[in-house]
Structure formats: C-alpha cells, structure tokens
Design a protein around this motif. Structure first.
Motif, PDB file in Angstrom:
ATOM      1  N   ARG A 115      18.649  -1.374  54.629  1.00  0.00           N
ATOM      2  CA  ARG A 115      20.063  -1.443  54.283  1.00  0.00           C
ATOM      3  C   ARG A 115      20.359  -2.712  53.488  1.00  0.00           C
ATOM      4  O   ARG A 115      19.707  -3.734  53.667  1.00  0.00           O
ATOM      5  CB  ARG A 115      20.930  -1.418  55.553  1.00  0.00           C
ATOM      6  CG  ARG A 115      20.713  -0.224  56.452  1.00  0.00           C
ATOM      7  CD  ARG A 115      20.992   1.108  55.763  1.00  0.00           C
ATOM      8  NE  ARG A 115      22.399   1.293  55.494  1.00  0.00           N
ATOM      9  CZ  ARG A 115      23.246   1.907  56.326  1.00  0.00           C
ATOM     10  NH1 ARG A 115      22.812   2.388  57.492  1.00  0.00           N
ATOM     11  NH2 ARG A 115      24.513   2.058  55.993  1.00  0.00           N
ATOM     12  N   GLN A 220      26.190  -3.247  46.542  1.00  0.00           N
ATOM     13  CA  GLN A 220      26.504  -2.480  47.746  1.00  0.00           C
ATOM     14  C   GLN A 220      26.878  -3.402  48.892  1.00  0.00           C
ATOM     15  O   GLN A 220      27.853  -3.154  49.620  1.00  0.00           O
ATOM     16  CB  GLN A 220      25.330  -1.599  48.162  1.00  0.00           C
ATOM     17  CG  GLN A 220      25.626  -0.788  49.430  1.00  0.00           C
ATOM     18  CD  GLN A 220      24.577   0.244  49.756  1.00  0.00           C
ATOM     19  OE1 GLN A 220      23.570   0.368  49.045  1.00  0.00           O
ATOM     20  NE2 GLN A 220      24.790   0.999  50.804  1.00  0.00           N
ATOM     21  N   GLU A 224      30.607  -3.183  50.588  1.00  0.00           N
ATOM     22  CA  GLU A 224      30.745  -2.867  52.016  1.00  0.00           C
ATOM     23  C   GLU A 224      31.349  -4.035  52.781  1.00  0.00           C
ATOM     24  O   GLU A 224      32.140  -3.830  53.714  1.00  0.00           O
ATOM     25  CB  GLU A 224      29.390  -2.455  52.573  1.00  0.00           C
ATOM     26  CG  GLU A 224      28.929  -1.107  52.014  1.00  0.00           C
ATOM     27  CD  GLU A 224      27.590  -0.634  52.503  1.00  0.00           C
ATOM     28  OE1 GLU A 224      27.273   0.546  52.274  1.00  0.00           O
ATOM     29  OE2 GLU A 224      26.845  -1.435  53.117  1.00  0.00           O
ATOM     30  N   HIS A 229      32.812   1.640  50.703  1.00  0.00           N
ATOM     31  CA  HIS A 229      31.723   2.499  51.149  1.00  0.00           C
ATOM     32  C   HIS A 229      30.894   2.952  49.945  1.00  0.00           C
ATOM     33  O   HIS A 229      31.440   3.230  48.874  1.00  0.00           O
ATOM     34  CB  HIS A 229      32.269   3.740  51.864  1.00  0.00           C
ATOM     35  CG  HIS A 229      33.239   3.420  52.953  1.00  0.00           C
ATOM     36  ND1 HIS A 229      32.852   3.074  54.232  1.00  0.00           N
ATOM     37  CD2 HIS A 229      34.597   3.353  52.940  1.00  0.00           C
ATOM     38  CE1 HIS A 229      33.921   2.826  54.963  1.00  0.00           C
ATOM     39  NE2 HIS A 229      34.997   2.989  54.212  1.00  0.00           N
ATOM     40  N   THR A 231      28.038   5.922  49.503  1.00  0.00           N
ATOM     41  CA  THR A 231      27.350   7.010  50.179  1.00  0.00           C
ATOM     42  C   THR A 231      26.775   7.987  49.168  1.00  0.00           C
ATOM     43  O   THR A 231      27.207   8.033  48.006  1.00  0.00           O
ATOM     44  CB  THR A 231      28.302   7.790  51.109  1.00  0.00           C
ATOM     45  OG1 THR A 231      29.335   8.403  50.317  1.00  0.00           O
ATOM     46  CG2 THR A 231      28.946   6.873  52.144  1.00  0.00           C
ATOM     47  N   GLY A 235      27.624  12.348  51.967  1.00  0.00           N
ATOM     48  CA  GLY A 235      28.247  11.427  52.909  1.00  0.00           C
ATOM     49  C   GLY A 235      27.277  10.537  53.658  1.00  0.00           C
ATOM     50  O   GLY A 235      27.699   9.641  54.389  1.00  0.00           O
ATOM     51  N   SER A 236      25.977  10.733  53.479  1.00  0.00           N
ATOM     52  CA  SER A 236      24.996   9.893  54.160  1.00  0.00           C
ATOM     53  C   SER A 236      24.868   8.564  53.422  1.00  0.00           C
ATOM     54  O   SER A 236      25.212   8.450  52.243  1.00  0.00           O
ATOM     55  CB  SER A 236      23.643  10.603  54.229  1.00  0.00           C
ATOM     56  OG  SER A 236      23.158  10.901  52.931  1.00  0.00           O
ATOM     57  N   PRO A 237      24.369   7.532  54.100  1.00  0.00           N
ATOM     58  CA  PRO A 237      24.333   6.202  53.477  1.00  0.00           C
ATOM     59  C   PRO A 237      23.272   6.089  52.377  1.00  0.00           C
ATOM     60  O   PRO A 237      22.254   6.785  52.404  1.00  0.00           O
ATOM     61  CB  PRO A 237      24.010   5.276  54.647  1.00  0.00           C
ATOM     62  CG  PRO A 237      23.313   6.141  55.646  1.00  0.00           C
ATOM     63  CD  PRO A 237      23.939   7.495  55.512  1.00  0.00           C
ATOM     64  N   LEU A 238      23.533   5.216  51.412  1.00  0.00           N
ATOM     65  CA  LEU A 238      22.534   4.863  50.410  1.00  0.00           C
ATOM     66  C   LEU A 238      21.621   3.818  51.031  1.00  0.00           C
ATOM     67  O   LEU A 238      22.062   2.724  51.384  1.00  0.00           O
ATOM     68  CB  LEU A 238      23.210   4.302  49.161  1.00  0.00           C
ATOM     69  CG  LEU A 238      22.285   3.782  48.053  1.00  0.00           C
ATOM     70  CD1 LEU A 238      21.412   4.902  47.504  1.00  0.00           C
ATOM     71  CD2 LEU A 238      23.101   3.130  46.936  1.00  0.00           C
ATOM     72  N   PHE A 250      25.324   8.848  43.906  1.00  0.00           N
ATOM     73  CA  PHE A 250      26.117   8.296  45.004  1.00  0.00           C
ATOM     74  C   PHE A 250      27.540   8.079  44.528  1.00  0.00           C
ATOM     75  O   PHE A 250      27.849   8.196  43.334  1.00  0.00           O
ATOM     76  CB  PHE A 250      25.516   6.967  45.485  1.00  0.00           C
ATOM     77  CG  PHE A 250      25.489   5.876  44.446  1.00  0.00           C
ATOM     78  CD1 PHE A 250      26.601   5.081  44.185  1.00  0.00           C
ATOM     79  CD2 PHE A 250      24.343   5.646  43.698  1.00  0.00           C
ATOM     80  CE1 PHE A 250      26.574   4.084  43.231  1.00  0.00           C
ATOM     81  CE2 PHE A 250      24.309   4.643  42.732  1.00  0.00           C
ATOM     82  CZ  PHE A 250      25.426   3.870  42.495  1.00  0.00           C
ATOM     83  N   CYS A 252      30.866   5.262  45.117  1.00  0.00           N
ATOM     84  CA  CYS A 252      31.367   3.990  45.630  1.00  0.00           C
ATOM     85  C   CYS A 252      32.874   4.110  45.750  1.00  0.00           C
ATOM     86  O   CYS A 252      33.553   4.403  44.755  1.00  0.00           O
ATOM     87  CB  CYS A 252      30.967   2.868  44.677  1.00  0.00           C
ATOM     88  SG  CYS A 252      31.714   1.267  45.050  1.00  0.00           S
TER      89      CYS A 252
END
Length: 256
Positions: A115, A220, A224, A229, A231, A235-238, A250, A252
C-alpha cells in the motif's frame, strides 16, 4: 530495517523532491534535448538528472529500503517488490515538460506491505510541494507557506473532472462519465491531477489508460491522507508490487 519515523521519511522525500524540482527548472531554463525510449515514450536530461539526485539521496539515507525508479527500470535494471520500498518517478509528465507546458511533477512514494504509505510530489513549474501519508495528514507548500489540504464534498451543481491530456480521446472516458452530473471537464497531463483532487479543486480523476506504479504511489498517499480515495473500477484498492509494475484502470475521487 530503517529506524526512521515516518515523519522523517516524509521529510526526506520532500527535501529530495524539492531539490529535484530545482534541477528540472534549471535544465528547462537553459534548454535540453528530448529522445525516445524503446517504449516510444520521451525522456530528457532532466529525467535522468533528477532521478540520479533522488537515488543518491534515498540510498545514502535509507540504504536498507530498496528504490525502484522509472529510468533505472527502463534501462533494464531488475527490481522486485519487498515489504517496503521507494517508488520514484523523477519527472512525471515528460511530454508536458518537453512541449513547454507546466503540468509535470516529481513523485517520491514509499510503499509498505503493498500500500502507498507516504509520498512527496513537487510541481516544479508551479513551485508547489504536496506531501502526505497514513496518519500524517496532507499538506501543500508554496510561496504562501505550508497549508493543510483536504478533498472537498462534491458541489450540487455537478462534478469537476480532470482527465488525461494524452488519452483525451479515449472513448472509455465518455462511457465512464455517462449518467454522472458533470459541471466541468478538463484535460491536463501528469500527476498534477491528483494534487488538484487532494486540495479540493477537483472532484474526480478517472484514469482509464495505462500508468505505472511509480506514477501513482506518491500521489495516492497524498490523496488518501487528504481524505480522498483511489480505487479500481470495481471499488477494490489500488495496490503495489504487481507484475511489471503496471496499474490497471482506476479512479481518484474526493468525498463523492
């Protein structure tokens, strides 16, 4: 592993991003040559000089944290994801820089366990520096000093959207925006779009074309930390450490 606190790591990234921005401004002022890499993307003396400076600084200060940088990878250096590593794009938006436009950035991000943990992003032409990270908040530094930044709540009149200049004719953008209330749509290059979301000037940046992990790690972390956000379309995270360092599409967003 490094005993630096995250505040120290962020300060290091911020200092090096600012110094690289000055290198880029100096080269821009005296002129430079643009050449084409094997992937057909442009590269200049400024890319190489900024990256060399950043790499020296990171490797001297944090020798136990690997650094993965765009131009080293382009030159064939084999790099692998580890639990923590730096991701460096010394000049994001080389096309903008080479064309004499102002939308280009210096990106230095730290990835931890896949992350984006913290990042510094300099905008050389604007003399701006953006920083942020998990638990650290997000800030903009410019001629007026240092100010905390935060994404905004989308206004009732509709979303302000920034999209890629290079991929402005991508038909997927119109499909993605279909049904959304759009007040303004603009196209600019580079990671500057992330900064405008993070500071609450823009609500949405859909990125449907290709990007690399060094393009997005620093911004990112900043977005954040500013309450926004990033994603994937589902909807899942990058996340980071992907094969070939390539990102899928993605979006932003601020507080939509």
């Amino acid at each position: 592993m490094s005993t630096f606190a995250d505040t120290d790591l962020l300060a290091l990234a911020a200092r090096l991003a600012n110094e690289a921005a000055e290198i880029i401004r100096t080269i821009r002022a005296r002129g430079f040559e643009t050449v084409t890499k094997t992937d057909s993307s442009p590269v200049t003396e400024a890319d190489h000089a900024a990256e060399a400076h950043i790499l020296r600084g990171l490797r001297a200060a944090t020798p136990d944290i690997p650094v993965i940088a765009e131009e080293e990878v382009a030159a064939g250096l084999q790099a692998y994801a580890t639990p923590a590593y730096w991701l460096v794009d010394p000049l994001d938006g080389t096309r903008e820089f080479a064309a004499g436009r102002d939308d280009f950035t210096v990106n230095i991000g730290l990835v931890r366990n896949g992350r984006a943990a913290l990042g510094a992003m300099a905008l050389p032409a604007y003399h701006q520096l953006y920083t942020g990270g998990v638990g650290l908040g997000a800030y903009r530094e410019d001629k007026n000093g240092v100010q905390a930044i935060h994404v905004r709540t989308a206004p009732q009149e509709g979303l302000s959207v920034l999209a890629s200049r290079h991929h402005a004719d991508d038909t997927r953008l119109a499909e993605y925006l279909n049904g959304k209330k759009i007040a303004h749509l603009g196209n600019i290059g580079s990671a500057v779009k992330f900064a405008r979301v993070a500071e609450g000037l823009v609500d949405l940046y859909p990125r449907l074309g290709p990007t690399m992990e060094w393009d997005t790690a620093a911004p990112q972390a900043i977005v954040e930390a500013a309450g926004g956000h990033i994603t994937l379309l589902d909807g899942s995270p990058l996340v980071y450490g992907k094969t070939g360092w390539k990102n899928p599409p993605f979006v932003c967003t601020g507080t939509l």
